[in-house]
Design a protein around this motif. Structure first.
Motif, PDB file in Angstrom:
ATOM      1  N   ALA A  12     -15.158  -7.229  -0.161  1.00 29.15           N
ATOM      2  CA  ALA A  12     -15.251  -8.551   0.366  1.00 29.15           C
ATOM      3  C   ALA A  12     -13.839  -9.100   0.598  1.00 29.15           C
ATOM      4  O   ALA A  12     -13.634  -9.943   1.418  1.00 29.15           O
ATOM      5  N   MET A  13     -12.803  -8.625  -0.081  1.00 31.42           N
ATOM      6  CA  MET A  13     -11.426  -9.004   0.134  1.00 31.42           C
ATOM      7  C   MET A  13     -10.572  -8.189   1.169  1.00 31.42           C
ATOM      8  O   MET A  13      -9.323  -8.443   1.269  1.00 31.42           O
ATOM      9  N   ALA A  14     -11.259  -7.247   1.642  1.00 32.65           N
ATOM     10  CA  ALA A  14     -10.692  -6.453   2.586  1.00 32.65           C
ATOM     11  C   ALA A  14     -10.400  -7.029   4.117  1.00 32.65           C
ATOM     12  O   ALA A  14     -11.229  -7.729   4.489  1.00 32.65           O
ATOM     13  N   ASP A  15      -9.010  -6.734   4.650  1.00 36.91           N
ATOM     14  CA  ASP A  15      -8.898  -7.381   5.828  1.00 36.91           C
ATOM     15  C   ASP A  15      -9.455  -5.794   6.880  1.00 36.91           C
ATOM     16  O   ASP A  15      -8.564  -5.276   7.105  1.00 36.91           O
TER      17      ASP A  15
ATOM     18  N   VAL B 189      -5.360   3.028   4.604  1.00 36.72           N
ATOM     19  CA  VAL B 189      -5.173   2.015   3.786  1.00 36.72           C
ATOM     20  C   VAL B 189      -5.795   0.504   4.340  1.00 36.72           C
ATOM     21  O   VAL B 189      -5.859   0.459   5.773  1.00 36.72           O
ATOM     22  N   VAL B 190      -6.729   0.324   3.352  1.00 32.84           N
ATOM     23  CA  VAL B 190      -7.305  -1.258   3.818  1.00 32.84           C
ATOM     24  C   VAL B 190      -6.630  -2.202   3.121  1.00 32.84           C
ATOM     25  O   VAL B 190      -6.792  -2.329   1.975  1.00 32.84           O
ATOM     26  N   PRO B 191      -5.536  -3.153   3.835  1.00 30.93           N
ATOM     27  CA  PRO B 191      -5.198  -4.348   3.459  1.00 30.93           C
ATOM     28  C   PRO B 191      -6.129  -5.142   2.755  1.00 30.93           C
ATOM     29  O   PRO B 191      -7.117  -5.457   3.230  1.00 30.93           O
ATOM     30  N   GLU B 192      -5.345  -6.236   2.019  1.00 24.80           N
ATOM     31  CA  GLU B 192      -6.208  -7.492   1.455  1.00 24.80           C
ATOM     32  C   GLU B 192      -5.989  -8.556   2.605  1.00 24.80           C
ATOM     33  O   GLU B 192      -5.074  -8.561   3.313  1.00 24.80           O
ATOM     34  N   GLN B 193      -7.066  -9.267   2.524  1.00 26.58           N
ATOM     35  CA  GLN B 193      -7.007 -10.391   3.647  1.00 26.58           C
ATOM     36  C   GLN B 193      -5.982 -11.513   2.987  1.00 26.58           C
ATOM     37  O   GLN B 193      -5.601 -11.529   1.898  1.00 26.58           O
ATOM     38  N   THR B 194      -5.122 -11.964   4.004  1.00 28.82           N
ATOM     39  CA  THR B 194      -4.153 -12.979   3.778  1.00 28.82           C
ATOM     40  C   THR B 194      -4.602 -14.256   4.348  1.00 28.82           C
ATOM     41  O   THR B 194      -5.373 -14.187   5.317  1.00 28.82           O
ATOM     42  N   TYR B 195      -4.518 -15.428   3.668  1.00 26.42           N
ATOM     43  CA  TYR B 195      -4.693 -16.520   4.070  1.00 26.42           C
ATOM     44  C   TYR B 195      -3.532 -17.557   4.425  1.00 26.42           C
ATOM     45  O   TYR B 195      -2.720 -17.502   3.652  1.00 26.42           O
ATOM     46  N   GLU B 196      -3.839 -18.206   5.600  1.00 22.88           N
ATOM     47  CA  GLU B 196      -2.667 -18.996   5.908  1.00 22.88           C
ATOM     48  C   GLU B 196      -3.168 -20.548   5.916  1.00 22.88           C
ATOM     49  O   GLU B 196      -4.119 -20.780   5.976  1.00 22.88           O
TER      50      GLU B 196
END
Length: 113
Positions: A34-37, A75-82
């Motif tokens: 669920a946290m994947a970007d 590679v599946v990065p983590e979501q980033t929040y702005e």
């Protein structure tokens, strides 16, 4: 071997299977969390080149359709929040207030002991 790393349920190395694409390897690793970007997913080739990345698409031939080779890494990065500037300012003020409160509490403790 193909390595699947990042925000997947089971980051692991998977035996290379000729003709399989990144989507197949992602499924073997349990899929993105669920946290994947998902749109930021990319492949690092064994030669160091990179396929995909930010701005990619899950549909219409994105990185998931890329056929992988031995030694590749998905590679599946983590979501980033702005956060907007107002939130950043509020957070900074709250951090400063907490630090001042801690300093006052420590000073009061040492003043009475």
């Amino acid at each position: 071997m193909v390595v699947v790393d990042g925000q997947v349920y089971n980051p692991t190395g998977i035996t290379y299977k000729p003709g399989k694409n990144a989507e197949w390897y992602l499924k073997q690793a349990g899929g993105p969390t669920a946290m994947a970007d998902k749109k930021g997913t990319f492949v690092i080739r064994a030669d160091g080149s990179v396929v995909g990345g930010p701005g990619g698409s899950l549909f219409g031939g994105g990185v998931e359709s890329t056929e992988l080779r031995p030694g590749d890494t998905v590679v599946v990065p983590e979501q980033t929040y702005e956060f907007n500037n107002k939130f950043k300012s509020t957070l900074s003020v709250a951090q400063i207030a907490a630090q001042i409160g801690t300093a006052v509490a420590v000073a009061a403790y040492y003043a009475t002991h």
